[in-house]
Design a protein around this motif. Structure first.
Motif, short mmCIF file in Angstrom:
data_model
loop_
_atom_site.label_atom_id
_atom_site.label_comp_id
_atom_site.label_asym_id
_atom_site.label_seq_id
_atom_site.Cartn_x
_atom_site.Cartn_y
_atom_site.Cartn_z
N LEU A 74 7.64 -4.45 7.10
CA LEU A 74 7.70 -5.05 5.77
C LEU A 74 6.46 -4.70 4.94
O LEU A 74 6.48 -4.74 3.71
CB LEU A 74 7.78 -6.58 5.97
CG LEU A 74 8.51 -7.47 4.98
CD1 LEU A 74 9.89 -6.97 4.65
CD2 LEU A 74 8.58 -8.88 5.57
N ASN A 76 5.11 -1.77 4.60
CA ASN A 76 5.11 -0.37 4.11
C ASN A 76 3.83 0.36 4.49
O ASN A 76 3.19 1.00 3.63
CB ASN A 76 5.28 -0.31 2.59
CG ASN A 76 6.66 -0.75 2.17
OD1 ASN A 76 7.65 -0.43 2.84
ND2 ASN A 76 6.73 -1.51 1.10
N ARG A 206 11.23 -10.30 -2.61
CA ARG A 206 12.45 -9.61 -2.16
C ARG A 206 12.51 -9.48 -0.64
O ARG A 206 13.22 -8.63 -0.10
CB ARG A 206 12.54 -8.20 -2.78
CG ARG A 206 12.73 -8.21 -4.29
CD ARG A 206 12.98 -6.80 -4.83
NE ARG A 206 13.98 -6.06 -4.08
CZ ARG A 206 13.74 -4.96 -3.38
NH1 ARG A 206 12.53 -4.45 -3.32
NH2 ARG A 206 14.72 -4.36 -2.73
N ARG A 210 15.00 -7.30 1.96
CA ARG A 210 14.39 -6.20 2.72
C ARG A 210 14.52 -6.42 4.22
O ARG A 210 14.77 -5.48 4.96
CB ARG A 210 12.92 -6.03 2.30
CG ARG A 210 12.80 -5.47 0.89
CD ARG A 210 11.36 -5.41 0.43
NE ARG A 210 10.57 -4.55 1.29
CZ ARG A 210 9.28 -4.74 1.55
NH1 ARG A 210 8.65 -5.77 1.03
NH2 ARG A 210 8.63 -3.91 2.30
N ARG A 213 17.98 -5.63 5.33
CA ARG A 213 18.17 -4.18 5.42
C ARG A 213 17.49 -3.62 6.68
O ARG A 213 18.07 -2.81 7.40
CB ARG A 213 17.60 -3.54 4.16
CG ARG A 213 17.98 -2.12 3.97
CD ARG A 213 17.67 -1.69 2.57
NE ARG A 213 16.31 -1.15 2.51
CZ ARG A 213 15.69 -0.79 1.38
NH1 ARG A 213 16.29 -0.95 0.22
NH2 ARG A 213 14.48 -0.31 1.42
#
Ligand SMILES: *Cc1c(COP(=O)(O)O)cnc(C)c1O
Length: 377
Positions: A74, A76, A206, A210, A213
């Motif tokens: 999460l 990144n 979000r 996320r 997904r």
């Protein structure tokens, strides 16, 4: 002695079979057994009620290890990033880092709380550091404020391994209120469980989408939109969690009572200490830990085993000789790393709701006897 007299370190909560069957029947009735479903949503909402503060979201996943991996993803982080973590934890913490393709860097722990030391983390930061993964070790919250400061100063993603801290509050807030994300386990050895399972709590923008997904192959509207894995929890597992939920308050009360009973019976020993934990934190629900010197711990462990009590040393170091990270140093601000010295001082006693008063008293009596022998020697 009959087999029933063996007391293990832990035993899972067991559901009422009729309640579990009714929930399974409900799932079968919908014809929908995985990829979300009515039970999955119900369990997510129930867990969110107790574990999230406003603005945070919660996602069920297939294990605590998956929860750690997705919580790291999460953030990144660039490929090959360094993630600073504690050498005192269960294997899952560091395996999750490695499985994401990141490099674990071990920093030392505070000698009293056994949790990651913010000053050691600061000393371990390099230009490649992208995240910090502290552990609420044995259910004692780590120094959330000190670690958040270091993370903010160096712009690091901060994920807490909260697998030991289910149900713990700090300064009146749920433990998941701290850090960028927290990972929990719903494994049978933890408090509430789904057999295997876990969840992530985060306040990231979000995050709910996320995480959905990430746990579903990176798919969004049928298109592979980013990184992902199969990290989903099935309706059968959600049924287990929901079947146990009504019994959770009683299980928690029984664990608090067991802790109080052990505490009272073990007060005043000098060779064996009951660690105080952290000010402002509610007591751990997963473990009851004692501290003593390593030699005494080995003797106590053995004496308990002879009396059919299976205590446990938590845990072998995650780095150094004989591990998957044999050459990894432990970055410290002390003259020498304290984790290898304090780790072997911990012994956990049987700790779950079904430990009888009789067994608790018997176990405490053995601990007292061994401690008294030590003090006389
Ligand atoms: C149990 C545990 C995990 C992993 O949980 P699983 O659900 O078994 O994958 C992670 N970290 C710690 C500290 C644990 O004790």
């Amino acid at each position: 002695m009959p087999e029933a007299d063996v007391v293990t370190i832990g035993a899972p909560m067991l559901p009422d079979p009729a309640r579990l069957a009714a929930l399974m029947g409900e799932a079968i009735g919908t014809g929908w057994l995985a990829n979300g479903g009515v039970l999955h949503s119900r369990l997510e909402r129930a867990l969110a009620r107790d574990n999230c503060r406003p603005g945070q979201s919660l996602a069920l996943v297939s294990s605590g290890t998956t929860a750690l991996m997705l919580a790291l993803r999460l953030g990144n982080l660039p490929e090959g990033s360094e993630v600073i973590t504690s050498p005192l934890s269960f294997a899952a913490t560091v395996q999750a880092i490695a499985w994401c393709g990141f490099r674990p860097v071990f920093a030392d722990v505070d000698p009293d709380t056994l949790t990651l030391c913010p000053r050691a983390v600061e000393a371990a930061v390099t230009p490649r550091t992208a995240a910090v993964l502290p552990v609420h070790f044995l259910g004692v919250p780590c120094d959330v404020a000190g670690l958040a400061q270091v993370a903010r100063r160096h712009r690091l993603w901060l994920v807490h391994d909260a697998a030991h801290a289910f149900g713990v509050t700090l300064d009146g807030r749920p433990i998941a209120a701290f850090g960028d994300a927290s990972a929990f386990s719903l494994h049978a050895t933890k408090v509430l469980h789904t057999g295997e399972g876990g969840f992530v709590v985060t306040g990231e923008a979000r995050a709910a989408e996320r995480l959905r997904r990430l746990r579903n192959f990176g798919l969004e509207a049928g298109r592979m939109a980013g990184p992902g894995i199969n990290g989903k929890l099935s309706e059968m597992q959600a049924a287990m969690g929901l079947a146990l939920l009504p019994d959770l308050p009683a299980e928690i009360a029984a664990r608090h009572a067991l802790r109080a009973r052990y505490d009272a019976a073990l007060a005043g020993l000098s060779a064996i200490r009951v660690p105080e934990g952290r000010a402002g934190a509610s007591p751990a629900l997963t473990t009851y830990a004692l501290r003593m010197d390593a030699g005494l711990r080995a003797r106590l462990h053995w004496t308990l085993a002879e009396d059919r009590v299976l205590a446990r040393d938590h845990f072998p170091l995650l780095c150094g000789p004989g591990t998957a990270w044999p050459d990894a140093p432990i970055v410290t601000t002390a003259p020498a790393p304290v984790a290898p010295l304090v780790g072997p001082e911990v012994l956990c006693l049987p700790f779950y709701g079904r430990v009888s008063d009789r067994d608790a008293d018997r176990i405490a009596a053995i601990v007292r006897r061994v401690a008294d022998e030590e003090e006389r020697a």
